[in-house]
Design a protein around this motif. Structure first.
Motif, PDB file in Angstrom:
ATOM      1  N   GLU A  27       0.810  -1.224   0.000  1.00 11.52           N
ATOM      2  CA  GLU A  27       0.000   0.000   0.000  1.00 11.52           C
ATOM      3  C   GLU A  27       0.843   1.273   0.000  1.00 11.52           C
ATOM      4  O   GLU A  27       0.347   2.339   0.345  1.00 11.52           O
ATOM      5  CB  GLU A  27      -0.944  -0.031   1.208  1.00 11.52           C
ATOM      6  N   TRP A  34      -3.850   9.741   1.640  1.00 14.41           N
ATOM      7  CA  TRP A  34      -4.260   8.781   2.667  1.00 14.41           C
ATOM      8  C   TRP A  34      -4.412   9.438   4.031  1.00 14.41           C
ATOM      9  O   TRP A  34      -5.167   8.968   4.879  1.00 14.41           O
ATOM     10  CB  TRP A  34      -3.233   7.643   2.763  1.00 14.41           C
ATOM     11  N   SER A 111       1.433  -0.225  -5.795  1.00 13.19           N
ATOM     12  CA  SER A 111       0.400  -0.891  -5.028  1.00 13.19           C
ATOM     13  C   SER A 111      -0.186  -2.079  -5.761  1.00 13.19           C
ATOM     14  O   SER A 111      -0.457  -2.014  -6.960  1.00 13.19           O
ATOM     15  CB  SER A 111      -0.724   0.097  -4.702  1.00 13.19           C
ATOM     16  N   LYS A 113      -3.045  -3.045  -5.220  1.00 12.43           N
ATOM     17  CA  LYS A 113      -4.466  -2.749  -5.368  1.00 12.43           C
ATOM     18  C   LYS A 113      -4.731  -1.936  -6.627  1.00 12.43           C
ATOM     19  O   LYS A 113      -5.840  -1.595  -6.927  1.00 12.43           O
ATOM     20  CB  LYS A 113      -4.963  -1.973  -4.156  1.00 12.43           C
TER      21      LYS A 113
END
Ligand code: SF4
Length: 114
Positions: A27, A34, A111, A113
């Motif tokens: 991450e 964030w 990342s 993701k």
């Protein structure tokens, strides 16, 4: 102030496999967006900077339920921040993680993701 000792090889090896560090690698952020999602935004900042002789359990517990825990730890490791609780880690825990982090760099924004 006490001098931080250099992490031992077995501590660094363990840090490589710590789930918190692995999450930080997955991450690692490429910007600071964030920060607005951190649970600590509604908590007294002193909670995250307990005196060295005090337990950090309250802060670590809050971090463990934070949606940006991995990004937070990655940012702390990138900054080499040695104070306070970040990403559910204490300064002592991050010393070994920092060596592992620097020995095995992950590109910013890499990342898993997407
Ligand atoms: S992981 Fe902890 S210190 Fe980091 S943003 Fe979340 S609550 Fe704050």
């Amino acid at each position: 102030m006490t001098r931080a000792r250099v992490p031992r090889p077995h501590e660094v090896q363990a840090a490589h496999h710590d789930p918190r560090l692995m999450r930080a690698r997955m991450e690692r952020p490429d910007n600071d967006s964030w920060r607005v999602r951190g649970r600590c935004r509604t908590v007294d900042p002193e909670t995250f900077f307990p005196p060295p002789t005090e337990p950090a359990d309250v802060a670590v517990s809050l971090c463990r339920r934070c949606p940006v825990q991995g990004a937070c730890l990655a940012a702390a490791l990138d900054a080499g921040d040695g104070n306070g609780v970040w990403g559910a880690t204490t300064p002592r825990e991050r010393r070994a993680m920092l060596v592992a982090w620097r020995n095995d760099p992950v590109p910013v924004g890499a990342s898993a993701k997407g």
